[in-house]
Design a protein around this motif. Structure first.
Motif, PDB file in Angstrom:
ATOM      1  N   ASN A 147       0.829  -1.205   0.000  1.00 24.36           N
ATOM      2  CA  ASN A 147       0.000   0.000   0.000  1.00 24.36           C
ATOM      3  C   ASN A 147       0.868   1.262   0.000  1.00 24.36           C
ATOM      4  N   GLU A 149       0.346   4.147  -1.127  1.00 21.37           N
ATOM      5  CA  GLU A 149      -0.398   5.374  -0.823  1.00 21.37           C
ATOM      6  C   GLU A 149      -0.357   5.672   0.673  1.00 21.37           C
ATOM      7  N   PHE A 150      -0.697   4.650   1.479  1.00 22.67           N
ATOM      8  CA  PHE A 150      -0.686   4.860   2.922  1.00 22.67           C
ATOM      9  C   PHE A 150       0.728   5.132   3.432  1.00 22.67           C
ATOM     10  N   GLU A 152       3.306   6.359   1.949  1.00 20.70           N
ATOM     11  CA  GLU A 152       3.782   7.689   1.576  1.00 20.70           C
ATOM     12  C   GLU A 152       3.187   8.745   2.507  1.00 20.70           C
ATOM     13  N   LYS A 153       1.869   8.658   2.692  1.00 19.62           N
ATOM     14  CA  LYS A 153       1.206   9.680   3.506  1.00 19.62           C
ATOM     15  C   LYS A 153       1.682   9.624   4.954  1.00 19.62           C
ATOM     16  N   ASN A 195       7.244   9.598  -4.079  1.00 20.65           N
ATOM     17  CA  ASN A 195       5.824   9.634  -4.415  1.00 20.65           C
ATOM     18  C   ASN A 195       5.320   8.227  -4.732  1.00 20.65           C
ATOM     19  N   GLN A 196       3.992   8.091  -4.796  1.00 24.26           N
ATOM     20  CA  GLN A 196       3.382   6.763  -4.961  1.00 24.26           C
ATOM     21  C   GLN A 196       3.790   6.086  -6.257  1.00 24.26           C
ATOM     22  N   GLU A 197       3.911   6.859  -7.330  1.00 22.30           N
ATOM     23  CA  GLU A 197       4.243   6.267  -8.637  1.00 22.30           C
ATOM     24  C   GLU A 197       5.612   5.605  -8.580  1.00 22.30           C
ATOM     25  N   LYS A 200       5.554   2.460  -6.513  1.00 22.99           N
ATOM     26  CA  LYS A 200       4.974   1.335  -7.253  1.00 22.99           C
ATOM     27  C   LYS A 200       6.010   0.750  -8.207  1.00 22.99           C
TER      28      LYS A 200
ATOM     29  N   THR B 135     -13.705   3.160   2.392  1.00 26.56           N
ATOM     30  CA  THR B 135     -12.241   3.167   2.263  1.00 26.56           C
ATOM     31  C   THR B 135     -11.655   1.847   2.744  1.00 26.56           C
ATOM     32  N   VAL B 162      -5.956  13.498   5.383  1.00 24.15           N
ATOM     33  CA  VAL B 162      -6.257  12.302   4.608  1.00 24.15           C
ATOM     34  C   VAL B 162      -7.752  11.961   4.785  1.00 24.15           C
TER      35      VAL B 162
END
Lengths: 205, 376
Positions: A147, A149-150, A152-153, A195-197, A200, B135, B162
């Motif tokens: 994941n 996205e998570f 990274e954030k 970043n997410q890209e 990945k 989500t 978020v």
């Protein structure tokens, strides 16, 4: 809030009996079981850390990845506020099954504290923290899949709120010889933009 | 400007009540959930534990749904979340997070070789599907700090924008797995646990589920979350640091973020598992921060150690302490048995509480501290 940029300082992947660091294969063995592969990787890294052999496979996997990214020369006495943010799919299930087998049969009942302690996924964070003396933020998450996205954030939050100077992120999945580790250090300065890209892309590498 | 974060709804499912009101009533009357159980399927000799009655659980669950395929733990978690989700008047969206905290989840499924159900993300998805969250669930599994760490994670995700709202459920159940494991560590008490007492001999295990809604909307706020820290001891995987280093630093981190001094803290809900080393470590950490005179309790005397649920359950009770201006007795305590002085709450009393600190520590050297402020 200002959009402070963060960067990937270095990254490594451990899978299929191979270790790569920053995209370059640095170590590999012939097809073998994980215990054997991890022992050879330990020898390759010239670690003098006998506690390694007491660890379960998930901890060994995470530990090897952290060793590749965190070994520094001459900086050991410096306080190092590198947070650990790790995740996987199978939690500690590989060791859970092993422990369950030790208590299922009343005729053959041998629960061991040395096994039980590894029935928690965050133990690998403890092992890494001890080795690298990281008295820092640490947390373990579980997701159905990798994941980015998570990750990274959450790592950016730790940097932005100054809870950490750097973050070692790790996807460390191990279940019955099926394994993959992808670890990377996120920093507030460097070249590869975090970043997410990119996460990945590097994961698939 | 960093967003402010509040807890606006709370609930808990425990052996002493299936809502906050009944739990507080029983705590006020010094009624504990810990009893002697003779259940050979769980443990080979009679043992003390705080266990939810199956018939009570099924009866309460039948009032929510006719479905019967849920595990015990799933029923507990659904029951904990249900009323706060019903009370929340917004529609679930991509801005609504769902966090689940547990240490062992449905580990009992392994007894029947049901591997799929033992996956923690599977448990979280089952609960998420029941309530139709939009989500992907986030599971926090960080040993015994999981429940309180989830509050910290939720706060951070709200501050990073978020989500606007995060529902948290935390739960763990008593199993042969954990009973045999704690017993193999010789960490289990043969009498109901006695946190911080000279007579303490170890942990009593328990089970519970707790749920909260963490929101950036102040409406209906019960308490404000003002600082947190979750720092490792870097010392030992199965024992706490002798100096309480990780706990000390976690509390320091929370104080620095909240911009308050340790002298302003009015009440501490500590971990207090009643093992020799944990309680001693906490006393040392609290003294290093000058917190030795602040009223402190462990709720383990009421609930036992509910693992991944404990941090959130004890936060729910702590929030009620603040709201009702009451300090609750640290049940099981008699004579101080730690080397540094700490102010254990020995009887229920009234006190206005502005700043409340919740702490927990666990295997792997983890620690978490979260600071809360009363909302007027």
């Amino acid at each position: 809030m200002a959009a402070n940029r963060t960067y990937i300082k270095s990254f490594c992947t451990i899978q299929n009996n191979q270790i790569s660091l920053n995209g370059e294969t640095v170590f590999g063995t012939e097809q073998t079981v994980f215990t054997d592969f991890s022992k050879k990787a330990y020898q390759f890294l010239e670690m003098n850390y006998p506690k390694f052999f007491k660890m379960d496979n998930l901890s060994k996997l995470a530990f090897l990845g952290a060793e590749l990214l965190l070994r520094t020369k001459g900086e050991s006495s410096k306080e190092n506020n590198t947070a650990l943010v790790f995740a996987n799919k199978s939690s500690s299930l590989d060791t859970d099954v092993k422990y369950q087998n030790s208590i299922s049969d009343t005729e053959n009942y041998y629960p061991s504290p040395a096994v039980f302690v590894y029935t928690l996924p965050n133990i690998c964070l403890g092992e890494i923290s001890i080795k690298h003396q990281l008295k820092s933020e640490n947390s373990f998450f579980i997701f159905a899949d990798y994941n980015p996205e998570f990750m990274e954030k959450y790592s950016n939050i730790l940097l932005k709120t100054q809870k950490a100077d750097k973050v070692l992120c790790g996807w460390v999945e191990y279940y019955k010889e099926e394994y993959k580790a992808f670890l990377y250090v996120v920093d507030t300065k460097d070249e590869l933009e975090h970043n997410q890209e990119l996460l990945k892309k590097l994961y698939k590498h | 400007m960093i967003k402010e974060v509040y807890i606006t709804e709370t609930n808990c499912i425990t052996p002493i009540g299936f809502d906050v009101t009944s739990n507080i009533k029983n705590i006020g009357d010094e009624v504990s959930g810990i009893q002697l159980h003779d259940k050979p399927k769980l443990f080979h000799v009679p043992f003390y534990a705080s266990i939810i009655d199956d018939a009570d659980l099924d009866l309460a669950f039948a009032k929510i749904t006719a479905a019967t395929h849920y595990s015990r733990l799933e029923k507990m978690m659904i029951l904990a979340l249900d009323p706060i989700i019903k009370k929340a008047k917004f529609v679930f969206s991509e801005r609504t997070g769902f966090l689940l905290s547990t240490t062992k989840g449905n580990v009992t499924a392994l007894e029947n070789q049901n591997l799929e159900s033992a996956y923690l993300h599977q448990l979280a998805q089952t609960i998420a599907d029941f309530f139709k969250f939009k989500t992907e669930p986030i599971v926090v599994s960080n040993a015994c700090v999981s429940g309180i760490l989830a509050v910290s994670v939720a706060k951070r995700l709200l501050q990073a924008e978020v989500f606007d709202n995060v529902f948290i459920v935390a739960g763990d159940e008593i199993s042969k797995f954990i009973l045999s494991g704690f017993n193999s560590f010789q960490a289990m008490s043969d009498l109901p646990c006695k946190p911080y007492s000279i007579n303490r001999t170890g942990v009593t295990l328990g089970e519970a589920a707790a749920a909260v809604l963490v929101s950036s909307n102040k409406e209906n706020a019960k308490i404000k979350v003002i600082g947190d820290g979750s720092i490792n001891d870097a010392n030992h995987i199965s024992g706490p640091s002798r100096t309480g280093e990780g706990l000390f630093r976690s509390i320091q981190s929370a104080l620095a973020e909240a911009k308050i001094n340790s002298s302003q803290i009015d009440y501490i809900s500590a971990h207090g598992t009643a093992t020799l080393y944990n309680d001693e470590m906490e006393a040392i950490a609290l003294n290093r921060l000058g917190l030795e005179n602040v009223p402190v309790n462990s709720l383990k005397g009421f609930y036992g150690h509910t693992l991944g649920a404990s941090g959130l359950l004890e936060t729910v009770i702590g929030i009620q302490s603040v709201q009702e201006s009451k300090l609750f007795v640290s049940l099981g305590f008699d004579t101080i048995g730690v080397s540094q002085p700490i102010h254990i709450i020995e009887k229920n009393e009234d006190k206005n509480i502005r700043y409340f600190l919740k702490t927990a520590s666990g295997f792997g050297g983890c620690n978490t501290a979260v600071l809360f402020e009363k909302v007027n």
